[in-house]
Scaffold this active site. Structure first.
Site, PDB file in Angstrom:
ATOM      1  N   ARG A 202     -15.612 -12.858 -68.029  1.00 18.10           N
ATOM      2  CA  ARG A 202     -14.476 -12.029 -68.118  1.00 18.10           C
ATOM      3  C   ARG A 202     -14.072 -11.451 -69.525  1.00 18.10           C
ATOM      4  NH1 ARG A 202     -13.603 -16.634 -64.623  1.00 18.10           N
ATOM      5  NH2 ARG A 202     -12.782 -16.034 -62.574  1.00 18.10           N
TER       6      ARG A 202
ATOM      7  N   ALA B  50      -6.352   2.018 -57.987  1.00 20.73           N
ATOM      8  CA  ALA B  50      -6.451   1.934 -56.390  1.00 20.73           C
ATOM      9  C   ALA B  50      -7.853   1.612 -56.060  1.00 20.73           C
ATOM     10  CB  ALA B  50      -6.086   3.589 -56.013  1.00 20.73           C
TER      11      ALA B  50
ATOM     12  N   HIS C 168      -6.926 -18.336 -67.154  1.00 18.99           N
ATOM     13  CA  HIS C 168      -8.003 -17.831 -65.941  1.00 18.99           C
ATOM     14  C   HIS C 168      -9.440 -17.697 -66.525  1.00 18.99           C
ATOM     15  CE1 HIS C 168      -9.154 -16.071 -62.373  1.00 18.99           C
ATOM     16  NE2 HIS C 168      -9.333 -14.945 -62.877  1.00 18.99           N
TER      17      HIS C 168
END
Ligand code: TXD
Length: 304
Positions: free
Chosen positions: A104, A26, A191
Site C-alpha cells: 500500500r 468510478a 490500515h
C-alpha cells in the site's frame, strides 16, 4: 405529535432535496459504492472520473437497474466537478490500486498527487460536505485530505476499520462454522500490515487484502470495501450515532496526537461525533503504538 393542516406553501418551504453523495473515482470500488448507495436509496449519486465515458456509462447502466431493483435515486456521471456542488458526502476512491507484490505504501506519492487535486476541486464546491477517504495508503491519504480541505477533523474520515473488521469477522465465522452475524470483532490502528485486530492479534486477518490481490491478479478487493464505505455513508446520512472503526484524527486519545489512525468512533450527521476510547491491554497498546508509528512515518514523507 398532534395532527395539523399543512398548507402548500409550508410544504414547499420545508422541501429538502435528497442527500447528494458524490463518488470520486468510478473504478471498482467507486462504482460499487454508487451501486450499494442507490440500492439502499441513501440519496442521489454523482460519479466522477478522469477517464472519459466511464462515469457516464456506469451511471447510466446503474440507473437502468433501478426499475428492476425498485430504486429511483438519480445517477449522474461526469468528468468534471460542477455536478458535485453542494454534496452532503463525498467518497474519494480516485487513485491507483495495488498490483500483486506492491505494498500500500508504494502508492503513496502517486495517490497523494491525485487525492490532493481531487480534494481541492471538491471543497471548492461543497464547503459543508463530509469527506470519506478510501484511497490507499489510507491513513496518510486521509491526513492529506484533512490538511488540504481545511475542514474540521470530524468531517474528514477514513474507511478501513469497517473493512478490516468485516474481514476478521468473515474468517472467524468460516473457521467456527457460524453465521457472520454472530461474530463481532474490532480492528484498530493503521490500515496496513501493522493493524491491530482485537481481541487478539491474527495474521490471517492482516493478510485478507493481499490474498484477494493475489487471486484477482489485476486489481484489488472492491465489494467489501464499497459495502464498508456505504455503511459509513448510511450511518452519517441517517444520523445513526453508530460506533464503527474508522480512521479518525487523534488529539491525544490512545496516546497519539495530531494523527489519523483507526479507532472506534461514533458516526452521525456531523461526522465523527465522538472518539470512543476503549482500555487497551499493554500488549494491544504496544501494537497500536507500533501501527501509529508506521502511519506517522508515511505521513512525514508527505511533508504536509
Ligand atoms: O480499505 C481501504 N481503504 C481500501 C482502499 C480498500 C480497497 C481499495 N482501496 C484503495 O482504493 C485502492 O488501493 C485504491 O487506491 C483505491 C481505489 O481502488 P479501486 O479498486 O476502485 O481502483 P480502480 O478500479 O483502479 O479505480 C480507481 C479509479 C479509476 O477509474 C481511475 O481512472 C480513477 O480512479 N482516477 C481518478 N478519478 C478522478 N480524478 C483523478 N485524478 C483520478 N485518477 C485516477
Amino acid at each position: 405529535m398532534t395532527a395539523r393542516q399543512v398548507g402548500k406553501a409550508e410544504i414547499l418551504s420545508e422541501y429538502r432535496p435528497r442527500p447528494k453523495i458524490s463518488v470520486i473515482g468510478a473504478g471498482n470500488v467507486g462504482a460499487s459504492v454508487a451501486q450499494y448507495a442507490v440500492e439502499r436509496e441513501l440519496g442521489d449519486v454523482v460519479l466522477v472520473d478522469v477517464v472519459e465515458g466511464i462515469p457516464q456509462g456506469k451511471a447510466l447502466d446503474l440507473a437502468q437497474a433501478g426499475p428492476v431493483h425498485g430504486y429511483d435515486s438519480s445517477l449522474t456521471g461526469s468528468n468534471g466537478y460542477d455536478e458535485t456542488a453542494n454534496s452532503d458526502i463525498v467518497v474519494i476512491t480516485a487513485g491507483l490500486a495495488r498490483k500483486p507484490g506492491m505494498t500500500r505504501d508504494d502508492l503513496l506519492f502517486k495517490n497523494a498527487e491525485i487525492v490532493g487535486s481531487v480534494v481541492e476541486e471538491v471543497v471548492k464546491r461543497s464547503k459543508n460536505a463530509i469527506l470519506i477517504l478510501v484511497t490507499n495508503p489510507l491513513d496518510a491519504m486521509v491526513q492529506l485530505a484533512w490538511k488540504k480541505s481545511g475542514f474540521p477533523a470530524e468531517r474528514v474520515i477514513g474507511m478501513a476499520g469497517v473493512l478490516d473488521s468485516a474481514r476478521f469477522r468473515t474468517f472467524i465465522a468460516q473457521e467456527l462454522q457460524v453465521s457472520v452475524e454472530n461474530v463481532t470483532a474490532f480492528v484498530l490502528g493503521g490500515h496496513g500490515d501493522s493493524m491491530v485486530p482485537l481481541p487478539r492479534y491474527s495474521t490471517v486477518t492482516a493478510n485478507g487484502g493481499a490474498e484477494i490481490v493475489a487471486f484477482l491478479k489485476s486489481g484489488s478487493a472492491y465489494y467489501a470495501p464499497a459495502a464498508s464505505a456505504v455503511e459509513m455513508v448510511e450511518a452519517i446520512l441517517k444520523d445513526k450515532k453508530k460506533i464503527l472503526p474508522c480512521a479518525a484524527y487523534l488529539n491525544g486519545q490512545y496516546g497519539t496526537k495530531g494523527l489519523y489512525v483507526g479507532v472506534p468512533v461514533k458516526l452521525g450527521r456531523r461526522g465523527v461525533e465522538q472518539i470512543i476510547e476503549i482500555k487497551l491491554h499493554a500488549d494491544e497498546q504496544a501494537a497500536f503504538d507500533k501501527s501509529a508509528a508506521a502511519v506517522r512515518e508515511l505521513v512525514d514523507k508527505l511533508k504536509l
